[in-house]
Design a protein around this motif. Structure first.
Motif, PDB file in Angstrom:
ATOM      1  N   PRO A 144       0.758  -1.240  -0.002  1.00 54.95           N
ATOM      2  CA  PRO A 144       0.020  -0.239   0.146  1.00 54.95           C
ATOM      3  C   PRO A 144       0.874   0.998   0.242  1.00 54.95           C
ATOM      4  O   PRO A 144       2.011   1.346   0.489  1.00 54.95           O
ATOM      5  N   VAL A 145       0.276   2.348  -0.169  1.00 51.75           N
ATOM      6  CA  VAL A 145       1.104   3.834  -0.724  1.00 51.75           C
ATOM      7  C   VAL A 145      -0.341   4.369  -0.147  1.00 51.75           C
ATOM      8  O   VAL A 145      -1.010   4.893  -1.371  1.00 51.75           O
ATOM      9  N   ASP A 146       0.369   5.306   0.762  1.00 54.78           N
ATOM     10  CA  ASP A 146      -0.143   6.381   0.507  1.00 54.78           C
ATOM     11  C   ASP A 146      -0.577   7.828  -0.355  1.00 54.78           C
ATOM     12  O   ASP A 146      -1.736   7.786  -0.442  1.00 54.78           O
ATOM     13  N   VAL A 147       0.430   7.973  -0.304  1.00 52.20           N
ATOM     14  CA  VAL A 147       0.370   9.210  -1.769  1.00 52.20           C
ATOM     15  C   VAL A 147       1.800   9.209  -2.673  1.00 52.20           C
ATOM     16  O   VAL A 147       2.914   8.965  -1.994  1.00 52.20           O
ATOM     17  N   VAL A 148       1.292   9.196  -4.327  1.00 55.82           N
ATOM     18  CA  VAL A 148       2.440   9.548  -4.934  1.00 55.82           C
ATOM     19  C   VAL A 148       3.029  10.963  -4.862  1.00 55.82           C
ATOM     20  O   VAL A 148       1.922  12.062  -5.442  1.00 55.82           O
ATOM     21  N   VAL A 149       3.769  10.771  -4.836  1.00 57.45           N
ATOM     22  CA  VAL A 149       4.728  12.569  -5.294  1.00 57.45           C
ATOM     23  C   VAL A 149       5.027  13.174  -6.540  1.00 57.45           C
ATOM     24  O   VAL A 149       5.909  11.848  -6.651  1.00 57.45           O
ATOM     25  N   ILE A 150       4.949  13.407  -7.580  1.00 55.89           N
ATOM     26  CA  ILE A 150       5.327  13.476  -8.925  1.00 55.89           C
ATOM     27  C   ILE A 150       5.410  14.610  -9.224  1.00 55.89           C
ATOM     28  O   ILE A 150       5.699  16.219  -8.473  1.00 55.89           O
ATOM     29  N   SER A 151       7.443  14.950  -9.305  1.00 58.50           N
ATOM     30  CA  SER A 151       7.682  16.365  -8.873  1.00 58.50           C
ATOM     31  C   SER A 151       7.446  17.348 -10.534  1.00 58.50           C
ATOM     32  O   SER A 151       8.048  18.194 -10.416  1.00 58.50           O
ATOM     33  N   HIS A 152       7.462  16.450 -12.067  1.00 58.27           N
ATOM     34  CA  HIS A 152       7.328  17.190 -13.165  1.00 58.27           C
ATOM     35  C   HIS A 152       6.585  16.236 -13.917  1.00 58.27           C
ATOM     36  O   HIS A 152       7.106  14.719 -13.863  1.00 58.27           O
ATOM     37  N   ASP A 153       6.667  16.660 -15.484  1.00 56.06           N
ATOM     38  CA  ASP A 153       5.832  15.501 -16.180  1.00 56.06           C
ATOM     39  C   ASP A 153       6.724  15.525 -16.867  1.00 56.06           C
ATOM     40  O   ASP A 153       5.968  14.404 -18.390  1.00 56.06           O
ATOM     41  N   HIS A 154       8.301  14.996 -17.033  1.00 51.29           N
ATOM     42  CA  HIS A 154       8.959  14.662 -18.015  1.00 51.29           C
ATOM     43  C   HIS A 154       8.917  13.033 -17.993  1.00 51.29           C
ATOM     44  O   HIS A 154       8.725  12.701 -16.388  1.00 51.29           O
ATOM     45  N   TYR A 155       8.941  12.397 -18.867  1.00 56.61           N
ATOM     46  CA  TYR A 155       8.601  10.390 -19.083  1.00 56.61           C
ATOM     47  C   TYR A 155       9.539  10.229 -18.034  1.00 56.61           C
ATOM     48  O   TYR A 155       8.971   8.859 -18.337  1.00 56.61           O
ATOM     49  N   ASP A 156      10.701  10.753 -17.659  1.00 55.79           N
ATOM     50  CA  ASP A 156      11.622   9.513 -16.756  1.00 55.79           C
ATOM     51  C   ASP A 156      11.206  10.049 -15.321  1.00 55.79           C
ATOM     52  O   ASP A 156      11.295   9.909 -14.235  1.00 55.79           O
ATOM     53  N   LEU A 158       7.105  10.748 -14.908  1.00 56.37           N
ATOM     54  CA  LEU A 158       5.826  10.618 -14.810  1.00 56.37           C
ATOM     55  C   LEU A 158       5.299   9.710 -16.083  1.00 56.37           C
ATOM     56  O   LEU A 158       5.963   9.437 -17.359  1.00 56.37           O
ATOM     57  N   ASP A 159       5.120   8.572 -15.877  1.00 51.71           N
ATOM     58  CA  ASP A 159       4.671   7.389 -16.786  1.00 51.71           C
ATOM     59  C   ASP A 159       3.659   6.832 -16.991  1.00 51.71           C
ATOM     60  O   ASP A 159       2.745   6.796 -15.776  1.00 51.71           O
ATOM     61  N   MET A 160       2.937   7.137 -18.058  1.00 52.31           N
ATOM     62  CA  MET A 160       1.780   6.496 -18.109  1.00 52.31           C
ATOM     63  C   MET A 160       1.043   5.339 -17.748  1.00 52.31           C
ATOM     64  O   MET A 160       0.007   5.292 -16.667  1.00 52.31           O
ATOM     65  N   PRO A 161       1.815   4.078 -18.226  1.00 55.13           N
ATOM     66  CA  PRO A 161       1.422   2.499 -17.242  1.00 55.13           C
ATOM     67  C   PRO A 161       1.142   2.598 -15.460  1.00 55.13           C
ATOM     68  O   PRO A 161       1.037   2.073 -15.366  1.00 55.13           O
ATOM     69  N   THR A 162       2.897   2.839 -15.717  1.00 56.26           N
ATOM     70  CA  THR A 162       2.506   3.359 -14.086  1.00 56.26           C
ATOM     71  C   THR A 162       1.639   3.471 -13.008  1.00 56.26           C
ATOM     72  O   THR A 162       1.233   3.471 -12.137  1.00 56.26           O
ATOM     73  N   ILE A 163       1.215   5.022 -13.557  1.00 56.79           N
ATOM     74  CA  ILE A 163       0.320   6.023 -12.974  1.00 56.79           C
ATOM     75  C   ILE A 163      -1.181   5.218 -12.586  1.00 56.79           C
ATOM     76  O   ILE A 163      -1.888   5.177 -12.082  1.00 56.79           O
ATOM     77  N   ARG A 164      -1.227   4.565 -14.636  1.00 59.22           N
ATOM     78  CA  ARG A 164      -1.993   3.389 -14.641  1.00 59.22           C
ATOM     79  C   ARG A 164      -2.747   2.569 -13.891  1.00 59.22           C
ATOM     80  O   ARG A 164      -3.425   2.043 -13.266  1.00 59.22           O
ATOM     81  N   ALA A 165      -1.688   1.647 -13.562  1.00 61.66           N
ATOM     82  CA  ALA A 165      -1.787   0.668 -12.700  1.00 61.66           C
ATOM     83  C   ALA A 165      -1.919   1.396 -11.013  1.00 61.66           C
ATOM     84  O   ALA A 165      -2.424   0.371 -10.186  1.00 61.66           O
ATOM     85  N   LEU A 166      -1.174   2.143 -10.774  1.00 64.24           N
ATOM     86  CA  LEU A 166      -1.623   3.125  -9.474  1.00 64.24           C
ATOM     87  C   LEU A 166      -2.787   2.954  -8.759  1.00 64.24           C
ATOM     88  O   LEU A 166      -3.339   4.005  -8.524  1.00 64.24           O
ATOM     89  N   VAL A 167      -3.554   3.926 -10.254  1.00 61.49           N
ATOM     90  CA  VAL A 167      -4.978   3.910 -10.015  1.00 61.49           C
ATOM     91  C   VAL A 167      -5.337   2.756  -9.164  1.00 61.49           C
ATOM     92  O   VAL A 167      -6.002   3.356  -8.156  1.00 61.49           O
ATOM     93  N   GLY A 168      -5.687   1.659  -8.962  1.00 60.04           N
ATOM     94  CA  GLY A 168      -6.661   1.191  -8.279  1.00 60.04           C
ATOM     95  C   GLY A 168      -5.889   0.564  -6.832  1.00 60.04           C
ATOM     96  O   GLY A 168      -6.951   0.034  -6.048  1.00 60.04           O
ATOM     97  N   THR A 169      -4.729   1.445  -6.549  1.00 57.45           N
ATOM     98  CA  THR A 169      -4.666   1.176  -4.989  1.00 57.45           C
ATOM     99  C   THR A 169      -5.024   1.901  -4.342  1.00 57.45           C
ATOM    100  O   THR A 169      -5.114   1.598  -2.727  1.00 57.45           O
ATOM    101  N   GLY A 170      -5.748   3.441  -4.438  1.00 55.76           N
ATOM    102  CA  GLY A 170      -6.040   3.347  -3.905  1.00 55.76           C
ATOM    103  C   GLY A 170      -5.923   5.446  -3.602  1.00 55.76           C
ATOM    104  O   GLY A 170      -6.189   5.841  -2.433  1.00 55.76           O
ATOM    105  N   ALA A 171      -4.298   5.274  -3.495  1.00 49.94           N
ATOM    106  CA  ALA A 171      -3.195   6.229  -3.166  1.00 49.94           C
ATOM    107  C   ALA A 171      -3.560   7.209  -3.293  1.00 49.94           C
ATOM    108  O   ALA A 171      -4.420   7.401  -4.654  1.00 49.94           O
TER     109      ALA A 171
END
Length: 388
Positions: A144-156, A158-171
Motif C-alpha cells: 500500500p502507498v498513501d501518496v504518490v508525489v510527482i516532481s514534474h511531467d517529463h517521461y522519466d 511521470l510514466d503513464m503505464p505506472t500511473i494507470r497501474a497505481l489508480v487501483g491502489t487508492g493512493a
C-alpha cells in the motif's frame, strides 16, 4: 466538434492532458507564471549554443556509447516491504528502485516519489531511453502507498503505464500545478489529486507535503505549460527532501532554512552535461545543494538519485556515483549508495560500498573517473536559449 476539443481527443494518451478551465486559470494566477509559461527562480539555460551537433557526434561515437552502459548486469535487491512487521525500526526508511523513484516510509506513512516502472522513458514502447536494469520488484508487490508525489511531467519522472497501474491502489496524488491534467486523463479521480504551487502545502496521512522551488522546465510533446517542483515531506518525527530535476540555484539555502533540517535528502546528481548546464546538477553541485539545505553543514543523509537507470547524458554511466562518492568523502557528508531495491534507514548503517565499480563499462577506469571528469565545473558554453 470544436477544434480544441478534437485536438485533445486526437492527442496520444502518453502525451497526457492539457490544462483547461479552472485548472488553467489557477496556473495563470501563479506568481511563477508569465507570458504563457512558468518561469524559473533565476535565469536558466535549457540548451547551450551550438551544442546540438556536438551532442549528436557524441551519441554516435562508439567509445562514448560503450562507456554509457555497464559491462555486466547491475546488481539488484528484492526488498520485502509488505506485512505488518515491515515497518522501519527508526520510523524512516528509503528504498531507491532506480533513477528518481524512491519509496519513503516515514512516521507510519508510505510516500512514493516519481514512480517509473516502464521499460522506456518515452511516449512509445519501441524507441527512447531503455532501462539499464530491471525494476527490483514488481509494482504489484510494492504494497500500500498513501501518496504518490510527482516532481514534474517529463517521461522519466511521470510514466503513464505506472500511473494507470497505481489508480487501483487508492493512493492520493500530489503534483505541481497543471500536472493533474495528465493524471486525470489516465484515470485518476480529481478528488484524489492535489496540485500545488511553490510554497503551498497539503496534508496526507499525517504528513505535510510542500512543493518547493526547483530550476528546470516541463513538457510532454509540444505542451510546456506545467510547473516543476522539489518536495519537502514532514512527519511528526522526520523530514525528507526530494529534489526532482533541478539545476543548482541559491534557493536551496532558503528551503533548508524554512523546512529543514532534513533526516534524508534525495538529490539529483546524474544526466548532467555542458550541453544543458543549468537544468541538471553535476555531482559536486548536488553535494553543494545538500550542504545548502543543512545550513552549510553535512546534516542528514544524502541519497543520490537520477543516475544508473537510463542513459540520458553523454557521461559514463557510473560517473555520477563515483564523483558523488568522492565529493561526499571530502565534505564529510553521510551518503547512502544502495544497489537498486536495497532499503536502508538513514538513522542506521548506510550502504556505502562502491558496487558500481564491479559492473563498470568495458575498459573503463571507473575508480579514476573523478580525476578525469569530462564535464568540469565552470565550463559553460555561450547561451542560445534562455528561460527566466
Amino acid at each position: 466538434m470544436p477544434l480544441p476539443r478534437l485536438g485533445r481527443l486526437l492527442r496520444p494518451a502518453a502525451f497526457g492532458g492539457i490544462p483547461t478551465g479552472a485548472r488553467l486559470e489557477r496556473m495563470q494566477a501563479s506568481p511563477q507564471y508569465a507570458d504563457g509559461s512558468f518561469r524559473n527562480p533565476t535565469v536558466t539555460l535549457t540548451m547551450a549554443s551550438g551544442s546540438a551537433l556536438d551532442l549528436a557526434r557524441t551519441n554516435v561515437h562508439r567509445a562514448d556509447r560503450v562507456r554509457r552502459r555497464p559491462a555486466t548486469a547491475i546488481p539488484l535487491h528484492r526488498p520485502a516491504l509488505t506485512g505488518p512487521d515491515a515497518a522501519p525500526d527508526s520510523g524512516l526508511r528509503l528504498t531507491w528502485t532506480g533513477h528518481s523513484t524512491v519509496l519513503t516510509e516515514i512516521d507510519g506513512a508510505r510516500v512514493l516519489f516519481d514512480p517509473v516502472w516502464g521499460e522506456r522513458c518515452s511516449p512509445v514502447g519501441f524507441a527512447g531511453p531503455r532501462r539499464l536494469h530491471p525494476v527490483p520488484l514488481p509494482l504489484e508487490d510494492l504494497g500500500p502507498v498513501d501518496v504518490v508525489v510527482i516532481s514534474h511531467d517529463h517521461y522519466d519522472h511521470l510514466d503513464m503505464p505506472t500511473i494507470r497501474a497505481l489508480v487501483g491502489t487508492g493512493a492520493r496524488f500530489a503534483a505541481p500545478l497543471g500536472v493533474g491534467a495528465h493524471l486525470e486523463r489516465w484515470g485518476v479521480a480529481p478528488e484524489r489529486i492535489t496540485e500545488l504551487d511553490w510554497h503551498e502545502s497539503t496534508q496526507v496521512a499525517g504528513l505535510t507535503l510542500t512543493a518547493a522551488p526547483a530550476r528546470h522546465f516541463c513538457g510532454r510533446a509540444l505542451h510546456r505549460r506545467t510547473l516543476w517542483a522539489s518536495w519537502v515531506v514532514t512527519g511528526p518525527r522526520h523530514r525528507v527532501f526530494h529534489s526532482g530535476d533541478t539545476g543548482y540555484f541559491p534557493g536551496f539555502a532558503e528551503i533548508g532554512a524554512v523546512h529543514g533540517p532534513f533526516d534524508a535528502v534525495m538529490m539529483q546528481i546524474g544526466a548532467y552535461s555542458d550541453f544543458w548546464p543549468d537544468i541538471h546538477m553535476t555531482p559536486e553541485e548536488g553535494l553543494r545543494a545538500h550542504l545548502d539545505l543543512g545550513g552549510g553543514e553535512p546534516h542528514g543523509v544524502l541519497l543520490p538519485i537520477h543516475w544508473g537507470t537510463f542513459n540520458l547524458a553523454p557521461h559514463p554511466w557510473e560517473e555520477p556515483a563515483e564523483r558523488t562518492y568522492a565529493a561526499a568523502a571530502e565534505a564529510g557528508a553521510r551518503v547512502a549508495l544502495p544497489i537498486p531495491g536495497q532499503p536502508f534507514e538513514p538513522g542506521g548503517e548506510l550502504p556505502q560500498a562502491p558496487w558500481w565499480r564491479t559492473v563498470a563499462a568495458p575498459a573503463s577506469d571507473a575508480a579514476s573517473t573523478v580525476s578525469k571528469a569530462r564535464h568540469p565545473a565552470g565550463a559553460r558554453p555561450a547561451p542560445a536559449q534562455q528561460q527566466p
